[in-house]
Design a protein around this motif. Structure first.
Motif, short mmCIF file in Angstrom:
data_model
loop_
_atom_site.label_atom_id
_atom_site.label_comp_id
_atom_site.label_asym_id
_atom_site.label_seq_id
_atom_site.Cartn_x
_atom_site.Cartn_y
_atom_site.Cartn_z
N MET A 1 0.93 -1.27 0.11
CA MET A 1 -0.07 0.03 0.01
C MET A 1 0.98 1.13 -0.13
SD MET A 1 -2.92 1.20 2.74
CE MET A 1 -3.96 -0.13 2.29
N ASN A 2 0.66 1.97 -0.86
CA ASN A 2 1.63 3.35 -1.08
C ASN A 2 0.96 4.39 -0.06
OD1 ASN A 2 -0.39 4.97 -2.42
ND2 ASN A 2 0.31 4.29 -4.31
N GLN A 3 1.57 5.62 0.09
CA GLN A 3 1.03 6.57 0.96
C GLN A 3 -0.31 7.20 0.50
OE1 GLN A 3 4.10 9.45 0.84
NE2 GLN A 3 5.43 8.44 2.77
N ILE A 4 -0.64 7.35 -0.62
CA ILE A 4 -1.89 7.74 -1.20
C ILE A 4 -3.13 6.84 -0.74
CG2 ILE A 4 -3.30 8.75 -2.95
CD1 ILE A 4 -1.12 10.60 -2.32
N GLU A 5 -2.81 5.44 -0.91
CA GLU A 5 -3.61 4.53 -0.57
C GLU A 5 -3.86 4.45 0.96
OE1 GLU A 5 -1.86 1.38 -2.50
OE2 GLU A 5 -2.99 1.54 -4.26
N LEU A 6 -2.84 4.78 1.88
CA LEU A 6 -3.03 4.76 3.00
C LEU A 6 -3.87 5.70 3.65
CD1 LEU A 6 -2.30 3.73 6.14
CD2 LEU A 6 -0.23 4.94 5.80
N ILE A 7 -3.52 6.97 3.17
CA ILE A 7 -4.32 8.11 3.59
C ILE A 7 -5.61 8.03 3.00
CG2 ILE A 7 -4.68 10.68 3.16
CD1 ILE A 7 -1.43 10.69 2.85
N ARG A 8 -6.03 7.55 2.06
CA ARG A 8 -7.41 7.30 1.53
C ARG A 8 -8.19 6.24 2.58
NH1 ARG A 8 -5.97 7.48 -4.69
NH2 ARG A 8 -6.23 9.82 -4.85
N ALA A 9 -7.28 5.31 2.97
CA ALA A 9 -7.87 4.07 3.66
C ALA A 9 -8.29 4.58 5.41
CB ALA A 9 -7.05 2.98 3.53
N LEU A 10 -7.39 5.58 5.57
CA LEU A 10 -7.60 6.00 7.02
C LEU A 10 -8.82 6.57 7.40
CD1 LEU A 10 -3.87 7.20 7.69
CD2 LEU A 10 -4.88 5.14 8.88
N PRO A 11 -9.54 6.25 8.72
CA PRO A 11 -10.72 7.07 9.26
C PRO A 11 -10.17 8.35 9.47
CG PRO A 11 -9.81 5.56 10.96
CD PRO A 11 -9.06 5.32 9.58
N LYS A 12 -11.06 9.47 9.04
CA LYS A 12 -10.67 10.96 9.36
C LYS A 12 -11.80 11.61 9.95
CE LYS A 12 -8.70 10.37 4.73
NZ LYS A 12 -9.11 9.14 4.50
#
Length: 122
Positions: A1-12
């Motif tokens: 998982m790249n950084q962009i995918e990680l950020i998209r997947a994280l709850p916000k």
């Protein structure tokens, strides 16, 4: 998982968002047409272009143009629902939503109308 995918997947969490400021151009234009309210834009593309604001005054111009099309409970519902759908897409699990009642009551829209539409969307 790249950084962009990680950020998209994280709850916000989204803190201090004014619902009127979340108006997407397509919805603003559609509600303006539905309510037969003139806005200073002839197309969705013109609304999108106006979102390239450069200072507070240019932001407030589009903010109030959008707010002016909100008249009926359904309008407030549609605005909030569109925002909540975007939240779900972006994995926003908590939002601190505000609204600007005096912007609407000064135009003759009842406070109860605003609240009912927002509450129903919630």
């Amino acid at each position: 998982m790249n950084q962009i995918e990680l950020i998209r997947a994280l709850p916000k969490a989204e803190l201090h968002v004014h619902i009127e400021g979340t108006f997407e151009p397509e919805l603003m234009f559609a509600i303006a047409q539905r309510n037969q309210i003139q806005i200073p834009y002839q197309s969705v593309e013109e609304v999108k272009h106006a979102y390239n604001f450069h200072n507070l005054q240019s932001f407030l111009g589009i903010y109030y143009a959008g707010a002016n099309v909100l008249v009926h409970e359904q309008d407030f519902y549609d605005l909030a629902w569109a925002y909540f759908e975007k939240c779900a897409e972006d994995r926003v699990v908590h939002t601190e939503m505000f609204f600007d009642p005096q912007t609407h009551t000064e135009r003759g829209v009842e406070f109860a109308t605003v609240l009912a539409g927002l509450k129903r969307a919630c």
